[in-house]
Design a protein around this motif. Structure first.
Motif, PDB file in Angstrom:
ATOM      1  N   ALA A  59      -2.473 -15.760   2.991  1.00 22.93           N
ATOM      2  CA  ALA A  59      -2.790 -14.362   2.719  1.00 22.93           C
ATOM      3  C   ALA A  59      -2.404 -13.404   3.586  1.00 22.93           C
ATOM      4  O   ALA A  59      -2.371 -12.453   3.232  1.00 22.93           O
ATOM      5  CB  ALA A  59      -4.626 -14.389   2.868  1.00 22.93           C
ATOM      6  N   THR A  60      -2.117 -13.530   4.712  1.00 21.84           N
ATOM      7  CA  THR A  60      -2.235 -12.871   6.237  1.00 21.84           C
ATOM      8  C   THR A  60      -0.599 -12.209   4.991  1.00 21.84           C
ATOM      9  O   THR A  60      -0.226 -10.761   5.466  1.00 21.84           O
ATOM     10  CB  THR A  60      -2.519 -13.592   7.052  1.00 21.84           C
ATOM     11  OG1 THR A  60      -4.619 -13.525   7.850  1.00 21.84           O
ATOM     12  CG2 THR A  60      -1.746 -11.542   8.256  1.00 21.84           C
ATOM     13  N   ASP A  65       3.498  -8.401   3.729  1.00 24.43           N
ATOM     14  CA  ASP A  65       4.863  -8.019   3.295  1.00 24.43           C
ATOM     15  C   ASP A  65       4.518  -7.402   1.853  1.00 24.43           C
ATOM     16  O   ASP A  65       5.121  -7.024   1.543  1.00 24.43           O
ATOM     17  CB  ASP A  65       5.009  -9.632   2.557  1.00 24.43           C
ATOM     18  CG  ASP A  65       5.611 -10.436   3.434  1.00 24.43           C
ATOM     19  OD1 ASP A  65       6.342  -9.478   4.972  1.00 24.43           O
ATOM     20  OD2 ASP A  65       5.864 -11.902   3.548  1.00 24.43           O
ATOM     21  N   ALA A  66       2.706  -6.696   1.331  1.00 18.35           N
ATOM     22  CA  ALA A  66       3.287  -6.570   0.349  1.00 18.35           C
ATOM     23  C   ALA A  66       3.495  -4.901  -0.293  1.00 18.35           C
ATOM     24  O   ALA A  66       4.264  -4.658  -0.554  1.00 18.35           O
ATOM     25  CB  ALA A  66       1.975  -5.851  -0.476  1.00 18.35           C
ATOM     26  N   GLY A  67       3.890  -4.345   1.173  1.00 23.00           N
ATOM     27  CA  GLY A  67       3.776  -3.000   1.144  1.00 23.00           C
ATOM     28  C   GLY A  67       3.770  -2.353  -0.286  1.00 23.00           C
ATOM     29  O   GLY A  67       4.996  -1.344  -1.024  1.00 23.00           O
ATOM     30  N   GLU A 116      -9.357 -13.284  -2.953  1.00 28.36           N
ATOM     31  CA  GLU A 116      -9.090 -11.267  -2.634  1.00 28.36           C
ATOM     32  C   GLU A 116      -8.025 -10.902  -2.635  1.00 28.36           C
ATOM     33  O   GLU A 116      -8.020  -9.948  -2.963  1.00 28.36           O
ATOM     34  CB  GLU A 116     -10.021 -11.821  -0.954  1.00 28.36           C
ATOM     35  CG  GLU A 116     -11.806 -12.343  -1.212  1.00 28.36           C
ATOM     36  CD  GLU A 116     -12.193 -12.606   0.189  1.00 28.36           C
ATOM     37  OE1 GLU A 116     -11.419 -11.902   1.464  1.00 28.36           O
ATOM     38  OE2 GLU A 116     -13.367 -12.753   0.438  1.00 28.36           O
ATOM     39  N   GLN A 117      -6.534 -11.559  -1.942  1.00 19.46           N
ATOM     40  CA  GLN A 117      -5.577 -11.012  -1.972  1.00 19.46           C
ATOM     41  C   GLN A 117      -5.520 -10.694  -3.573  1.00 19.46           C
ATOM     42  O   GLN A 117      -4.585  -9.492  -3.695  1.00 19.46           O
ATOM     43  CB  GLN A 117      -4.582 -11.994  -1.263  1.00 19.46           C
ATOM     44  CG  GLN A 117      -3.197 -11.618  -1.641  1.00 19.46           C
ATOM     45  CD  GLN A 117      -2.857 -10.736  -0.046  1.00 19.46           C
ATOM     46  OE1 GLN A 117      -3.831 -10.329   0.491  1.00 19.46           O
ATOM     47  NE2 GLN A 117      -1.524  -9.469  -0.812  1.00 19.46           N
ATOM     48  N   ALA A 123      -6.649  -4.808  -8.264  1.00 17.27           N
ATOM     49  CA  ALA A 123      -7.108  -3.378  -7.733  1.00 17.27           C
ATOM     50  C   ALA A 123      -5.851  -2.425  -8.328  1.00 17.27           C
ATOM     51  O   ALA A 123      -5.759  -1.007  -8.892  1.00 17.27           O
ATOM     52  CB  ALA A 123      -7.865  -2.961  -7.529  1.00 17.27           C
ATOM     53  N   TRP A 124      -4.733  -2.984  -7.539  1.00 21.89           N
ATOM     54  CA  TRP A 124      -3.561  -1.697  -7.405  1.00 21.89           C
ATOM     55  C   TRP A 124      -3.262  -1.669  -8.704  1.00 21.89           C
ATOM     56  O   TRP A 124      -2.675  -1.097  -9.252  1.00 21.89           O
ATOM     57  CB  TRP A 124      -2.439  -2.148  -6.124  1.00 21.89           C
ATOM     58  CG  TRP A 124      -0.895  -1.693  -6.179  1.00 21.89           C
ATOM     59  CD1 TRP A 124      -0.947  -0.688  -5.608  1.00 21.89           C
ATOM     60  CD2 TRP A 124       0.145  -1.816  -6.809  1.00 21.89           C
ATOM     61  NE1 TRP A 124       0.065   0.061  -5.321  1.00 21.89           N
ATOM     62  CE2 TRP A 124       0.866  -1.197  -6.410  1.00 21.89           C
ATOM     63  CE3 TRP A 124       0.493  -2.615  -7.651  1.00 21.89           C
ATOM     64  CZ2 TRP A 124       2.814  -0.986  -6.581  1.00 21.89           C
ATOM     65  CZ3 TRP A 124       1.760  -3.355  -7.522  1.00 21.89           C
ATOM     66  CH2 TRP A 124       2.546  -2.111  -7.100  1.00 21.89           C
TER      67      TRP A 124
END
Length: 178
Positions: A59-60, A65-67, A116-117, A123-124
């Motif tokens: 998750a971290t 990496d999501a950016g 949660e991730q 949501a994005w």
């Protein structure tokens, strides 16, 4: 975080992603990470603690990496999602497989960080669809997410060269047209 712990977690993710969750043992992680025997168990005393640590680490890493870029047009959104799927099904395919395996095998409490991730990503997507097409488009966020998920799963299990952009474009345009 110590380099030993980081090496163990990276090796554990690779093990799960390439050989499945049953391959996850302290000894196998030590070997895969080229660590002295017992190193992984110094950080994660039980297998449950190791699984939990791997999930937190995944998750971290995925958050880092999501950016998630700011999006102003449908084409920017399509390009961003396409790049994410390319990355997750290409260079990060083992991590993607590990995430799927952990979702399927770990208990509900353990996978909470991954859920949660996922909620953050939803949501994005919903926010972008709202800004591009209003509430009607936002109601199709689950459809866009499911399309991306299905394509990602298809690429890491069946056809690593399956087209991405055309599929995502179709889903996004369908969501925007209501």
């Amino acid at each position: 975080m110590s380099s030993t712990r980081r090496r163990a977690l990276d090796a554990a993710v690779t093990l799960i992603g390439t050989e499945g969750i049953r391959a996850l043992t302290h000894g196998r992680v030590d070997a895969a990470a080229a660590l002295p025997p017992g190193s992984t168990s110094n950080h994660f005393r039980t297998r449950a603690a190791l699984v939990s640590g791997v999930i937190e680490w995944l998750a971290t890493q995925e958050r880092a990496d999501a950016g998630l870029p700011d999006i102003g047009t449908a084409d920017e959104f399509i390009d961003a999602v396409s790049r994410m799927i390319q990355l997750q099904s290409g260079p990060l395919a083992a991590r993607t497989r590990a995430r799927y395996a952990l979702f399927l095998e770990a208990d509900e409490d353990a996978v909470r960080p991954l859920r949660e991730q996922r909620l953050g990503m939803e949501a994005w997507v919903r926010g972008i669809l709202t800004s591009l097409g209003g509430d009607t488009a936002a109601r199709h966020a689950a459809f866009v997410m499911a399309t991306g998920d299905g394509l990602l799963l298809h690429r890491v299990t069946v056809d690593p060269d399956a087209p991405i952009r055309e599929v995502i474009a179709h889903a996004v345009h369908a969501a925007l047209s209501g």
